[in-house]
Motif scaffolding. Sequence first.
Motif, PDB file in Angstrom:
ATOM      1  N   PRO A  27       0.825  -1.215   0.000  1.00  0.00           N
ATOM      2  CA  PRO A  27       0.000   0.000   0.000  1.00  0.00           C
ATOM      3  C   PRO A  27       0.859   1.265   0.000  1.00  0.00           C
ATOM      4  CG  PRO A  27      -0.856  -1.599   1.575  1.00  0.00           C
ATOM      5  CD  PRO A  27       0.466  -2.135   1.101  1.00  0.00           C
ATOM      6  N   GLY A  28       0.533   2.194  -0.881  1.00  0.00           N
ATOM      7  CA  GLY A  28       1.258   3.451  -0.950  1.00  0.00           C
ATOM      8  C   GLY A  28       2.589   3.377  -1.658  1.00  0.00           C
ATOM      9  N   GLN A  29       2.939   2.222  -2.190  1.00  0.00           N
ATOM     10  CA  GLN A  29       4.217   2.045  -2.860  1.00  0.00           C
ATOM     11  C   GLN A  29       4.019   1.869  -4.365  1.00  0.00           C
ATOM     12  OE1 GLN A  29       5.683  -1.477  -0.895  1.00  0.00           O
ATOM     13  NE2 GLN A  29       6.485  -0.328   0.858  1.00  0.00           N
ATOM     14  N   VAL A  30       5.109   2.033  -5.110  1.00  0.00           N
ATOM     15  CA  VAL A  30       5.084   1.747  -6.548  1.00  0.00           C
ATOM     16  C   VAL A  30       6.271   0.854  -6.877  1.00  0.00           C
ATOM     17  CG1 VAL A  30       3.976   3.947  -7.083  1.00  0.00           C
ATOM     18  CG2 VAL A  30       6.470   3.771  -7.221  1.00  0.00           C
ATOM     19  N   ARG A  31       6.077   0.050  -7.911  1.00  0.00           N
ATOM     20  CA  ARG A  31       7.202  -0.724  -8.435  1.00  0.00           C
ATOM     21  C   ARG A  31       7.647  -0.090  -9.740  1.00  0.00           C
ATOM     22  NH1 ARG A  31       6.655  -6.964 -10.138  1.00  0.00           N
ATOM     23  NH2 ARG A  31       5.929  -6.021 -12.090  1.00  0.00           N
ATOM     24  N   ILE A  32       8.962  -0.013  -9.927  1.00  0.00           N
ATOM     25  CA  ILE A  32       9.492   0.552 -11.158  1.00  0.00           C
ATOM     26  C   ILE A  32      10.366  -0.472 -11.887  1.00  0.00           C
ATOM     27  CG2 ILE A  32       9.471   2.928 -10.321  1.00  0.00           C
ATOM     28  CD1 ILE A  32      12.552   2.688  -9.962  1.00  0.00           C
ATOM     29  N   ALA A  33      10.342  -0.357 -13.203  1.00  0.00           N
ATOM     30  CA  ALA A  33      11.376  -0.989 -14.004  1.00  0.00           C
ATOM     31  C   ALA A  33      12.590  -0.071 -13.911  1.00  0.00           C
ATOM     32  CB  ALA A  33      10.908  -1.139 -15.449  1.00  0.00           C
ATOM     33  N   VAL A  34      13.612  -0.532 -13.227  1.00  0.00           N
ATOM     34  CA  VAL A  34      14.759   0.322 -12.914  1.00  0.00           C
ATOM     35  C   VAL A  34      15.541   0.639 -14.189  1.00  0.00           C
ATOM     36  CG1 VAL A  34      16.928   0.486 -11.627  1.00  0.00           C
ATOM     37  CG2 VAL A  34      14.936  -0.620 -10.584  1.00  0.00           C
ATOM     38  N   SER A 108      14.215  18.025 -16.947  1.00  0.00           N
ATOM     39  CA  SER A 108      15.535  18.224 -17.544  1.00  0.00           C
ATOM     40  C   SER A 108      16.501  17.079 -17.246  1.00  0.00           C
ATOM     41  CB  SER A 108      16.140  19.541 -17.056  1.00  0.00           C
ATOM     42  OG  SER A 108      16.342  19.507 -15.653  1.00  0.00           O
ATOM     43  N   LEU A 109      16.105  16.107 -16.406  1.00  0.00           N
ATOM     44  CA  LEU A 109      17.024  15.041 -16.006  1.00  0.00           C
ATOM     45  C   LEU A 109      16.764  13.752 -16.763  1.00  0.00           C
ATOM     46  CD1 LEU A 109      17.365  15.257 -12.124  1.00  0.00           C
ATOM     47  CD2 LEU A 109      18.772  16.318 -13.880  1.00  0.00           C
ATOM     48  N   ASP A 110      17.853  13.017 -17.047  1.00  0.00           N
ATOM     49  CA  ASP A 110      17.715  11.650 -17.530  1.00  0.00           C
ATOM     50  C   ASP A 110      17.668  10.719 -16.319  1.00  0.00           C
ATOM     51  OD1 ASP A 110      20.322  11.606 -16.637  1.00  0.00           O
ATOM     52  OD2 ASP A 110      21.219  11.356 -18.630  1.00  0.00           O
ATOM     53  N   PHE A 111      17.566   9.411 -16.554  1.00  0.00           N
ATOM     54  CA  PHE A 111      17.445   8.474 -15.441  1.00  0.00           C
ATOM     55  C   PHE A 111      18.691   8.444 -14.539  1.00  0.00           C
ATOM     56  CE2 PHE A 111      14.205   6.509 -18.316  1.00  0.00           C
ATOM     57  CZ  PHE A 111      13.115   6.651 -17.470  1.00  0.00           C
ATOM     58  N   PRO A 112      19.915   8.424 -15.093  1.00  0.00           N
ATOM     59  CA  PRO A 112      21.076   8.459 -14.190  1.00  0.00           C
ATOM     60  C   PRO A 112      21.121   9.718 -13.330  1.00  0.00           C
ATOM     61  CG  PRO A 112      21.743   7.667 -16.347  1.00  0.00           C
ATOM     62  CD  PRO A 112      20.331   8.146 -16.489  1.00  0.00           C
ATOM     63  N   GLY A 113      20.786  10.861 -13.915  1.00  0.00           N
ATOM     64  CA  GLY A 113      20.778  12.101 -13.153  1.00  0.00           C
ATOM     65  C   GLY A 113      19.783  12.076 -12.014  1.00  0.00           C
ATOM     66  N   ALA A 114      18.629  11.440 -12.241  1.00  0.00           N
ATOM     67  CA  ALA A 114      17.614  11.335 -11.186  1.00  0.00           C
ATOM     68  C   ALA A 114      18.013  10.322 -10.126  1.00  0.00           C
ATOM     69  CB  ALA A 114      16.272  10.955 -11.798  1.00  0.00           C
ATOM     70  N   ALA A 115      18.622   9.210 -10.541  1.00  0.00           N
ATOM     71  CA  ALA A 115      19.029   8.185  -9.580  1.00  0.00           C
ATOM     72  C   ALA A 115      20.124   8.674  -8.661  1.00  0.00           C
ATOM     73  CB  ALA A 115      19.490   6.930 -10.321  1.00  0.00           C
ATOM     74  N   ALA A 116      20.868   9.689  -9.094  1.00  0.00           N
ATOM     75  CA  ALA A 116      21.946  10.227  -8.269  1.00  0.00           C
ATOM     76  C   ALA A 116      21.443  11.044  -7.093  1.00  0.00           C
ATOM     77  CB  ALA A 116      22.864  11.096  -9.139  1.00  0.00           C
ATOM     78  N   PRO A 292      34.270  14.113  -7.975  1.00  0.00           N
ATOM     79  CA  PRO A 292      33.134  15.010  -7.753  1.00  0.00           C
ATOM     80  C   PRO A 292      31.900  14.445  -8.437  1.00  0.00           C
ATOM     81  CG  PRO A 292      34.572  15.903  -9.446  1.00  0.00           C
ATOM     82  CD  PRO A 292      35.243  14.673  -8.916  1.00  0.00           C
ATOM     83  N   GLY A 293      30.797  14.422  -7.743  1.00  0.00           N
ATOM     84  CA  GLY A 293      29.582  13.877  -8.331  1.00  0.00           C
ATOM     85  C   GLY A 293      29.328  12.458  -7.886  1.00  0.00           C
ATOM     86  N   LYS A 294      28.421  11.799  -8.583  1.00  0.00           N
ATOM     87  CA  LYS A 294      27.856  10.520  -8.138  1.00  0.00           C
ATOM     88  C   LYS A 294      28.181   9.398  -9.109  1.00  0.00           C
ATOM     89  CE  LYS A 294      25.141   8.482  -5.122  1.00  0.00           C
ATOM     90  NZ  LYS A 294      23.839   8.972  -4.662  1.00  0.00           N
ATOM     91  N   LEU A 295      28.341   8.189  -8.567  1.00  0.00           N
ATOM     92  CA  LEU A 295      28.464   6.981  -9.369  1.00  0.00           C
ATOM     93  C   LEU A 295      27.089   6.346  -9.502  1.00  0.00           C
ATOM     94  CD1 LEU A 295      31.677   5.388  -7.790  1.00  0.00           C
ATOM     95  CD2 LEU A 295      31.525   6.996  -9.698  1.00  0.00           C
ATOM     96  N   VAL A 296      26.771   5.882 -10.698  1.00  0.00           N
ATOM     97  CA  VAL A 296      25.430   5.363 -10.973  1.00  0.00           C
ATOM     98  C   VAL A 296      25.525   4.086 -11.790  1.00  0.00           C
ATOM     99  CG1 VAL A 296      23.219   5.821 -12.114  1.00  0.00           C
ATOM    100  CG2 VAL A 296      24.387   7.660 -10.875  1.00  0.00           C
ATOM    101  N   LEU A 297      24.723   3.097 -11.421  1.00  0.00           N
ATOM    102  CA  LEU A 297      24.570   1.880 -12.213  1.00  0.00           C
ATOM    103  C   LEU A 297      23.435   2.065 -13.199  1.00  0.00           C
ATOM    104  CD1 LEU A 297      24.779  -0.727  -9.310  1.00  0.00           C
ATOM    105  CD2 LEU A 297      26.578  -0.216 -10.983  1.00  0.00           C
ATOM    106  N   VAL A 298      23.675   1.705 -14.451  1.00  0.00           N
ATOM    107  CA  VAL A 298      22.652   1.834 -15.488  1.00  0.00           C
ATOM    108  C   VAL A 298      22.088   0.444 -15.793  1.00  0.00           C
ATOM    109  CG1 VAL A 298      22.203   2.466 -17.891  1.00  0.00           C
ATOM    110  CG2 VAL A 298      23.688   3.893 -16.475  1.00  0.00           C
ATOM    111  N   VAL A 299      20.779   0.327 -15.694  1.00  0.00           N
ATOM    112  CA  VAL A 299      20.122  -0.965 -15.883  1.00  0.00           C
ATOM    113  C   VAL A 299      19.396  -1.028 -17.228  1.00  0.00           C
ATOM    114  CG1 VAL A 299      18.513  -2.632 -14.853  1.00  0.00           C
ATOM    115  CG2 VAL A 299      19.862  -1.116 -13.388  1.00  0.00           C
ATOM    116  N   GLY A 300      18.883   0.102 -17.698  1.00  0.00           N
ATOM    117  CA  GLY A 300      18.156   0.128 -18.957  1.00  0.00           C
ATOM    118  C   GLY A 300      18.420   1.406 -19.704  1.00  0.00           C
TER     119      GLY A 300
END
Length: 303
Positions: A27-34, A108-116, A292-300
């Motif tokens: 309840p109150g949650q969502v599932r995402i395709a990462v 303005s963000l792509d998925f890696p930018g948002a995941a960071a 400087p900045g964030k490391l991100v794993l890309v899944v899709g």
Amino acid sequence: MKAARFARFGGPEVLEIVDLPDPRPGPGQVRIAVRAAGVNPSDWKKRKGLMDAELPQTMGYEAAGVVDELGEGVTDVAVGDRVFGFSTDGSAQAELAVLGYYAPIPPSLDFPGAAALPAAIETATRALDQLGVRSGDTLLISGASGSVGSAAVQFAVVRGARVIGTASPANHDYLRSLGAEPVAYGEGLVERVRAIAPDGVDTALDVAGTGVLPELIELAGGPEHVVTIADFGGAREHGVRFSSGDAGRAVHVIAEIGELIEAGRFSLPVARTFPLAEIAEAHRVSENGHLPGKLVLVVGETR
């Protein structure tokens, strides 16, 4: 689904990609395709057995992707929406993830930018709130060029504070671009800070955990004006507050950050991306630090 996991403690070589049951949203949650998932220092600390004793462990507390299933009562997003947020069970580094706190991805963000974003902005906001940083204050941030540090710089500037940030000389121009006054870390820190702030600072935030709490206490006028997110032992030794989510998280910033980003008042660069299959290399880079900045794993797909 495929997910990152380790079944024994050790170096990056213990990481593996395994098949796990698909999670289901409550309840109150969502599932995402990462599409992308953030990498944090807590990941390699967990892998080395420095935080949690349980085995096996999945990893990842922040992700961005496309909603593919709604939990009961969810009406603020729809299947197909682009969202980012916090994984409820620490399993974001996977093909599917359940988010308990989420918000639309800023246009303005792509998925890696948002995941960071999630861990860095929540940690930075929580620490600034605990310090009571407000307009007119002078804040010293030790370790200001990393993801949490640079987020704290920008949030403090938005609040109207003067920010002094420590970093290696190679990152000083970056700190200036965020609105901070950079100083080099290491021996002589107190003198370098007093050269530009003769009366010291109002508050200090330790992001780096490099043993500088005595210097921060001296500059801020007492341990009650200092918060650390990285030095648990030093906090106990010197009477400094250690900031953790146990006392409540600042998850509200997830829904608020988009306005600052679209107004050009906040950015968090992605330093480097890795495919999920290369998670061991991501851990090696994260453990070495200094980016400087964030490391991100890309899944899709990244857009």
